[in-house]
Design a protein around this motif. Structure first.
Motif, mmCIF file in Angstrom:
data_model
loop_
_atom_site.group_PDB
_atom_site.id
_atom_site.type_symbol
_atom_site.label_atom_id
_atom_site.label_comp_id
_atom_site.label_asym_id
_atom_site.label_seq_id
_atom_site.Cartn_x
_atom_site.Cartn_y
_atom_site.Cartn_z
ATOM 1 N N TYR A 15 -1.067 -33.928 55.017
ATOM 2 C CA TYR A 15 -2.373 -34.357 55.472
ATOM 3 C C TYR A 15 -2.325 -35.797 55.802
ATOM 4 C CZ TYR A 15 -5.189 -30.354 53.759
ATOM 5 O OH TYR A 15 -5.813 -29.032 53.803
ATOM 6 N N LYS B 145 2.224 -28.505 53.243
ATOM 7 C CA LYS B 145 1.218 -28.823 54.171
ATOM 8 C C LYS B 145 1.106 -30.559 53.877
ATOM 9 C CE LYS B 145 -3.282 -27.325 54.255
ATOM 10 N NZ LYS B 145 -4.245 -26.187 53.799
ATOM 11 N N HIS C 181 1.937 -27.935 58.929
ATOM 12 C CA HIS C 181 2.126 -26.741 58.090
ATOM 13 C C HIS C 181 3.387 -26.284 58.243
ATOM 14 C CE1 HIS C 181 -2.548 -25.066 58.341
ATOM 15 N NE2 HIS C 181 -2.396 -26.322 57.954
ATOM 16 N N GLU D 172 -12.529 -26.880 56.425
ATOM 17 C CA GLU D 172 -11.256 -27.049 56.856
ATOM 18 C C GLU D 172 -10.886 -25.653 57.606
ATOM 19 O OE1 GLU D 172 -8.246 -28.824 55.005
ATOM 20 O OE2 GLU D 172 -9.361 -30.500 54.490
ATOM 21 N N ARG E 275 -4.610 -35.532 46.879
ATOM 22 C CA ARG E 275 -5.082 -36.140 48.143
ATOM 23 C C ARG E 275 -5.903 -37.569 47.968
ATOM 24 N NH1 ARG E 275 -9.187 -32.995 51.881
ATOM 25 N NH2 ARG E 275 -7.391 -31.664 52.511
ATOM 26 N N ALA F 277 -3.023 -32.125 60.042
ATOM 27 C CA ALA F 277 -2.455 -31.482 59.089
ATOM 28 C C ALA F 277 -1.485 -30.733 59.770
ATOM 29 C CB ALA F 277 -3.339 -30.550 58.268
ATOM 30 N N LEU G 156 -8.242 -27.331 60.118
ATOM 31 C CA LEU G 156 -7.213 -28.112 59.603
ATOM 32 C C LEU G 156 -6.377 -26.804 58.711
ATOM 33 C CD1 LEU G 156 -7.908 -31.493 58.224
ATOM 34 C CD2 LEU G 156 -6.499 -31.081 59.890
ATOM 35 N N SER G 157 -7.025 -26.079 57.947
ATOM 36 C CA SER G 157 -6.328 -25.362 56.985
ATOM 37 C C SER G 157 -6.263 -23.821 57.316
ATOM 38 C CB SER G 157 -7.178 -25.306 55.640
ATOM 39 O OG SER G 157 -7.133 -26.482 55.051
ATOM 40 N N GLY H 230 -7.480 -27.431 50.994
ATOM 41 C CA GLY H 230 -8.194 -27.859 51.910
ATOM 42 C C GLY H 230 -9.661 -27.526 51.510
ATOM 43 N N GLU H 231 -10.669 -28.529 52.038
ATOM 44 C CA GLU H 231 -11.846 -28.377 51.892
ATOM 45 C C GLU H 231 -12.497 -27.251 52.510
ATOM 46 O OE1 GLU H 231 -14.588 -30.230 50.586
ATOM 47 O OE2 GLU H 231 -13.821 -32.205 50.070
ATOM 48 N N THR I 1 -1.338 -30.035 44.596
ATOM 49 C CA THR I 1 -1.894 -30.723 45.846
ATOM 50 C C THR I 1 -2.382 -32.127 45.435
ATOM 51 O OG1 THR I 1 -3.343 -30.880 47.667
ATOM 52 C CG2 THR I 1 -4.038 -29.372 45.731
#
Lengths: 717, 206
Positions: free
Chosen positions: A523, A521, A500, A165, A577, A498, A215-216, A161-162, A575
């Protein structure tokens, strides 16, 4: 006189007559006898202790209806209403207390730090004694699995995640601006000094319905509930000065902590990779005030921070450097009140106000932005028993952001937004037995700017398989409004999402801990735009998507070797995206597939010193090479950083601390910046993105003044 | 008149009966503890506490027994439960008798029990909490030998780690021994321990 004797006789005979026999057997849930249980009639001396067969019997002079109390350590105390006349050969069953240390706990996704945590992965002390962390909470967390070290950024990147998040909460209330302001490729730090916090919980996924808009990950920091003593701490460092003081009076206490940091003298001595006009300097302060009520606690936390720097940034696309002159002012206030009401109700309410102002000069142009954010929160918790708890509450987030860009050619562009998010949630914690527990919750939130309402279910289960081992499972759906950079241009977007799924195994015995976790996870609705950078004329959509999956391991051992504590953490992540302006689905540039950290602390009694060594390794990170056909298909070399720290007790209250980061002077490369256009040979030229300095040297002297001569600042290094 | 006498007699009798019951109970509980039966002693003290709701002593002894048990390495697994029990007892005793130096010394012992469970983590905070109790107790009862002795003993524990000079603490221990000589407990059941330990500690000073 006759009457008197009659009376006495009457009473004596009455007593004799009223002798009632109470007897029975105490068993546990598996029908095994409990020896040593205490059985008595409440408010009297009448009672007995059960024998090895769980049997008890005693006589009582009381009559009628009484309360029989049966208690045994690590079991729930039982109070039953009985009629003393006929309570014979009864069987009483005690249930094991789920509050005991060896009961199952729901742990999927979460690392707890602090003495209140039953399984503490990190101690408050670790934040400060981890070499290379330099007293930064975020840097210390980066030695835990699930995080990616992104050296040019400094923030927390969790499981693909960024950084944005992750949301930060102080005493349960959101902090809108948890990091210091910075510019591209100059790493930032968390705003919070570890000084005032006693507990911390860092969740890398699957967290409670109490927290939203992340989100994370969530990082929960708790200020100290009580101050132990009055004291003054003085810090003299090569990078600045610090002063902290605690005062107590009656049911009140106040602590404050203030620091002035100026990197200029240091940077004159030690050569830097970056070209600074004016190195970073800041004046910051935090204060916590507490007031104890008979059944409650009021806390007020306030922090301010004014910082500035001026740097000439290189760019491959320009022969001259871009001058960035940044001034940041930040203020945060947080008030909370917690009370224990009658009938096992607990009330928590609080509010926060944060104000962040940036004035950034970019060569001849300038940008000014202001963010006001507020969070109002109310939570009620009801304990129906030790085994069933219900929590519910409501949140209200207000954000007002505006920005103006002024070019020297009299061109001004204004952007901004107002967003209000209202949310409510309910969650229940259930112990089915001492071995099996679950948490079930749901969160409903409405964002008026995005005109949307979302429902996010959360669930987790934990099952204990042996005395020291347990499995946990967690599922959760999470949403977060798009980041400021997009929202200020496009309020027609909707929240990013998101899901999880987490499976966790935890083994904890004799101060040794092993934790393994696997997760998946997914997104969806990630924001995409169609320009080089997000700007006012970009077309934004929610067409992006992605996934992250991986497994992580942590081994911590505090007991095998005397005076040595160490932990090893490893994370593997896969991951990809498709978001921002990516042409396809790829692994983003902040992700390293393999990360390994080894942290050790060794107390050497003879030298009165603590030696700490931290080594962080990450495999190469992707970068996009426009000379190649495929997007984001190249990888940097791996990253390694070995840091050392040495704390020496000059006397009980005076500490000398020396640390060096990147002892081996590894030439780390975070990525590359490529030219926008080809050169005469048809090649896109590039520039390395490297740390602003390869190594960091730190010397500090810490002095504590208090009545308790044992206290010192080893906590705060 | 007759009625008054009768009623008075009744009260006197029941009070006497209660007193004896209390004394027998306390004696029995203390001897159970002396016989190395801490669980049984705790159980009996709990029963006494349930009947004597305004007397802090039964709770004091519950706290004392369980704090001492928590120090025993044999009880490592149960230590948290024992400490919790001790802390609850201290809380009960403090409710009944606030500003009691004897209970403050006990509270400091309970904090020390928490401290030794994991000195690296708990050391800083709980040594501060324990010292706070000793200072409070000293302000209330500067001539209580247990306060003087326990504070000095705790400080010696810390000095071993830091290498600080233990001479002033040893002087305090010597002073506490003089105070023990003149100390008179309020009743037979009031705290009266510590002289043996103080003598032992003074030996280690030399």
């Amino acid at each position: 006189m006759k009457t008197f004797y009659t009376f006495i006789l009457f009473f004596l005979s009455f007593t004799v007559l009223a002798q009632n026999e109470i007897s029975g057997t105490v068993l546990d849930e598996k029908n095994k006898p409990i020896a040593g249980a205490n059985i008595y009639i409440d408010g009297t001396y009448d009672g007995a202790t059960s024998d090895e067969n769980g049997k008890f019997s005693f006589s009582t002079t009381t009559t009628g209806n009484q309360t029989l109390v049966i208690s045994f350590v690590t079991y729930e105390t039982l109070s039953i209403a009985i009629d003393v006349a006929n309570y014979k050969n009864k069987t009483v069953k005690l249930r094991e207390s789920v509050n005991s240390l060896d009961a199952v706990i729901v742990t999927a996704g979460t690392f707890d730090a602090g003495e209140k945590a039953r399984i503490s992965v990190l101690k408050p002390l670790d934040i400060v004694t981890t070499a290379g962390a330099m007293g930064d909470i975020v840097s210390a967390l980066q030695t835990l699995p699930g995080t990616n070290t992104v050296g040019e950024d400094g923030r927390l990147f969790v499981r693909g995640g960024e950084a944005d998040e992750t949301q930060t909460f102080v005493d349960g209330i959101r902090v809108a601006q948890p990091y210091g302001a910075t510019t591209a490729n100059v790493p930032t730090r968390g705003r919070f000094s570890p000084f005032l916090f006693s507990g911390m919980s860092f969740s890398t996924g699957g967290y409670s319905a109490e927290y939203g808009e992340a989100l994370s990950s969530v990082l929960l920091l708790n200020t100290q509930d009580e101050m132990v003593e009055e004291k003054t701490d003085i810090s003299l460092m090569t990078v600045g000065l610090g002063l902290a003081n605690t005062q107590k009076w009656g049911k009140n206490s106040i602590s404050f902590n203030t620091a002035y940091i100026n990197l200029e003298p240091y940077q004159r001595l030690i050569p830097q990779n970056a070209d600074w006009n004016k190195p970073f300097q800041s004046l910051s302060g935090e204060a916590v005030y507490r007031h104890d009520f008979e059944n409650g606690l009021f806390k007020l936390y306030a922090a301010f921070d004014a910082s500035q720097f001026d740097i000439n940034q290189e760019s491959i696309n320009s022969t001259t450097k871009t001058r960035v002159d940044l001034n940041n002012n930040n203020f945060y206030l947080n008030a909370s009140y917690k009370a224990n009401l009658s009938n096992h109700w607990q009330l928590f309410s609080g509010l926060s106000y944060g104000y962040g102002q940036n004035k950034i000069g970019l060569d001849v142009n300038d940008v000014e932005n202001n963010e006001h954010s507020s969070h109002l929160k109310m939570r009620l918790k009801k304990s129906f028993s030790d085994r069933v708890k219900l929590t519910f509450g409501a949140d209200y987030f207000i954000t007002k952001f505006d920005e103006s860009f002024n070019s020297n050619e009299d061109f001004t562009f204004k952007s901004g937004y107002n967003a209000n998010i209202a949310a409510t949630y309910a969650e229940t914690d259930i112990f089915f037995s001492k071995k099996f527990a679950g948490k079930l919750g749901v969160r409903l939130s409405n964002n008026d700017l995005l005109e949307e309402t979302v429902v996010s279910p959360r669930a987790s289960l934990a099952y204990k398989v042996s005395k020291s081992g347990q499995f946990s499972l967690a599922y959760g759906s999470f949403t977060q409004a798009p980041r400021q950079d997009y929202l200020k241009y496009a309020d027609y977007l909707s929240s990013e999402k998101a899901d999880h799924y987490i499976l966790n195994f935890l083994y904890n015995k004799n101060r040794k801990l092993f934790r393994a976790e696997a997760y998946y996870k997914k997104y969806s609705d990630l924001v995409k735009f169609d320009t080089n950078v997000s700007q006012f004329d970009s077309q934004f959509t929610n067409a992006g998507s992605g996934y992250a999956k991986g497994f992580e391991m942590l081994w911590r051992d505090n007991s095998t070797i005397k005076n040595l504590e160490y932990w090893v953490s490893y994370s593997y992540i896969d991951t990809q995206r498709d978001y921002k302006n990516y042409p396809t689905t790829v692994t983003p540039n902040f992700v390293a597939n393999h990360s390994l950290s080894v942290v050790s602390k060794w107390w050497i009694n003879k030298l009165k010193s603590q030696l700490s060594i931290t080594n962080s390794f990450s495999s190469g990170r992707p970068y996009n090479n426009p000379n190649e056909a495929n997007f984001m298909a190249s990888k940097t070399k791996s990253y390694n950083n070995l840091s050392l720290g040495w704390a020496y007790l000059l006397s009980q209250q005076k500490i000398l601390y020396v640390s060096v980061s990147n002892v081996l002077a590894t030439q780390n490369v975070f990525g590359y910046e490529y030219a926008n256009t080809v050169n005469t040979n048809g090649i896109y030229e590039r520039r390395e993105i490297r740390p602003t300095a390869d190594q960091f040297f730190f010397v500090g002297f810490f002095w504590t003044i208090s009545d308790n001569k044992k206290d010192n600042q080893l906590n705060n290094l | 008149m007759k009625t008054i006498i009768t009623i008075t007699a009744f009260f006197v009798c029941s009070m006497l009966a209660a007193q004896t019951q209390y004394e027998t109970g306390m004696q029995k509980a203390l001897s159970l503890w002396g016989e190395g039966k801490p669980a049984e002693a705790t159980a009996l003290f709990e029963r006494i506490a349930s009947a004597e709701k305004t007397n802090w002593l039964p709770s004091y002894y519950i706290g004392m027994i369980n704090a001492i048990e928590a120090f025993n390495p044999k009880n490592r697994e149960k230590a948290t439960a024992l400490i919790e029990k001790a802390q609850n007892a201290v809380d009960n005793a403090t409710l009944i008798s606030p500003n009691n130096a004897e209970i403050m010394v006990l509270q400091a012992m309970v904090y020390t029990a928490v401290l030794v469970q994991d000195p690296m983590t708990n050391g800083m905070k709980y040594s501060g909490l324990a010292m706070e109790q000793y200072y409070k107790a000293l302000a209330i009862a500067p001539n209580n030998p247990r306060v003087v002795f326990s504070k000095a003993e705790f400080e010696i524990g810390g000095a071993k780690w830091s290498g600080a000079d233990t001479k002033p603490m040893c002087e305090q221990i010597a002073k506490s021994i003089e105070l023990f000589a003149t100390f008179k407990p309020e009743t037979a059941f009031h705290p009266n321990w510590g002289l043996d330990r103080a003598n032992e500690a003074l030996k280690n000073c030399k």
